[in-house]
Scaffold this motif. Structure first.
Motif, PDB file in Angstrom:
ATOM      1  N   ASP A 211      -3.158   3.793  -2.536  1.00 53.99           N
ATOM      2  CA  ASP A 211      -3.224   2.879  -3.671  1.00 53.99           C
ATOM      3  C   ASP A 211      -2.619   1.536  -3.310  1.00 53.99           C
ATOM      4  N   CYS A 212      -3.186   0.473  -3.849  1.00 56.33           N
ATOM      5  CA  CYS A 212      -2.621  -0.869  -3.708  1.00 56.33           C
ATOM      6  C   CYS A 212      -1.870  -1.179  -4.996  1.00 56.33           C
ATOM      7  N   VAL A 213      -0.606  -1.564  -4.851  1.00 61.72           N
ATOM      8  CA  VAL A 213       0.224  -1.810  -6.030  1.00 61.72           C
ATOM      9  C   VAL A 213       0.916  -3.160  -5.920  1.00 61.72           C
TER      10      VAL A 213
ATOM     11  N   ASN B  17       1.421   8.503 -11.369  1.00 64.35           N
ATOM     12  CA  ASN B  17       0.021   8.179 -11.127  1.00 64.35           C
ATOM     13  C   ASN B  17      -0.212   7.457  -9.803  1.00 64.35           C
ATOM     14  N   LEU B  18       0.676   7.638  -8.841  1.00 68.46           N
ATOM     15  CA  LEU B  18       0.548   6.968  -7.550  1.00 68.46           C
ATOM     16  C   LEU B  18       0.078   7.952  -6.488  1.00 68.46           C
TER      17      LEU B  18
ATOM     18  N   THR C 102       0.857  -1.183   0.000  1.00 69.61           N
ATOM     19  CA  THR C 102       0.000   0.000   0.000  1.00 69.61           C
ATOM     20  C   THR C 102       0.895   1.235   0.000  1.00 69.61           C
TER      21      THR C 102
ATOM     22  N   TYR D 200       2.497  -1.665 -10.446  1.00 68.90           N
ATOM     23  CA  TYR D 200       1.239  -1.710 -11.174  1.00 68.90           C
ATOM     24  C   TYR D 200       0.088  -1.619 -10.189  1.00 68.90           C
ATOM     25  N   HIS D 201      -0.928  -0.844 -10.546  1.00 69.63           N
ATOM     26  CA  HIS D 201      -2.123  -0.774  -9.706  1.00 69.63           C
ATOM     27  C   HIS D 201      -2.842  -2.118  -9.743  1.00 69.63           C
TER      28      HIS D 201
END
Length: 180
Positions: free
Chosen positions: A156-158, A151-152, A72, A169-170
């Motif tokens: 966000d979970c990546v 774009n983070l 995260t 990557y998302h």
């Protein structure tokens, strides 16, 4: 010898080979001068060279230890990457001045070399803006990654892939829940 292929046979052939066959057939239909045939052959070779490297992994990625994990995004801080355009401009100025050493155009050559070299390196480097991203892994580890991705956002979970480079990557937030 004439080879004719039906449209069904061409659809079964990979797209690059299909284009090459059609291009070769098109060039052979018309009687063309030698220079035009040579130009057509060069175009065919260029087309085929682009098709040979599709989906390949570079030699620099051989024997790499690669690890992946879910995390995260905990912190995001904008950063500026280092530029070498000033050093390139200085070297370009010296080279330009040495090229016309002793002439009346020496100053002009130095200025031209500085501007050209600085701009070329600046274009090659591209955008120097990036992010320093703090990631809290599912297993509790905390890592910091510098990236060009913009774009983070926090929360966000990546999916993180670490090899010779770091790729993020998302993914679905379910991958980052502690219930896994």
């Amino acid at each position: 010898m004439t080879v004719s292929l039906s449209s069904a046979a061409l659809s079964a052939v990979p797209s690059c080979v299909s284009l090459a066959v059609r291009f070769t057939h098109f060039c052979s239909v018309f009687s063309r001068p030698t220079k035009v045939k040579l130009l057509g052959l060069s175009g065919l070779m260029l087309l085929m060279s682009g098709c040979t490297s599709v989906g390949e992994i570079s030699n620099q990625q051989r024997n790499q230890f690669v690890t992946t994990f879910y995390a995260t995004v905990a912190d995001v801080r904008p950063i500026q990457f280092e530029s070498h355009a000033q050093e390139a401009a200085a070297m370009g100025a010296v080279e330009g001045a040495l090229f016309n050493f002793g002439d009346d155009d020496m100053l002009f050559s130095a200025l031209f070399g500085a501007v050209f070299s600085g701009m070329a390196v600046s274009l090659f480097e591209g955008d120097l803006n990036g992010l320093e991203v703090g990631l809290e892994a599912v297993d509790g580890d905390y890592v910091i990654v510098t990236t060009e991705q913009d774009n983070l956002m926090v929360g966000d979970c990546v999916s993180v892939r670490v090899g010779s480079e770091v790729e993020m990557y998302h993914v679905s937030p379910l991958n980052c829940s502690s219930d896994i």
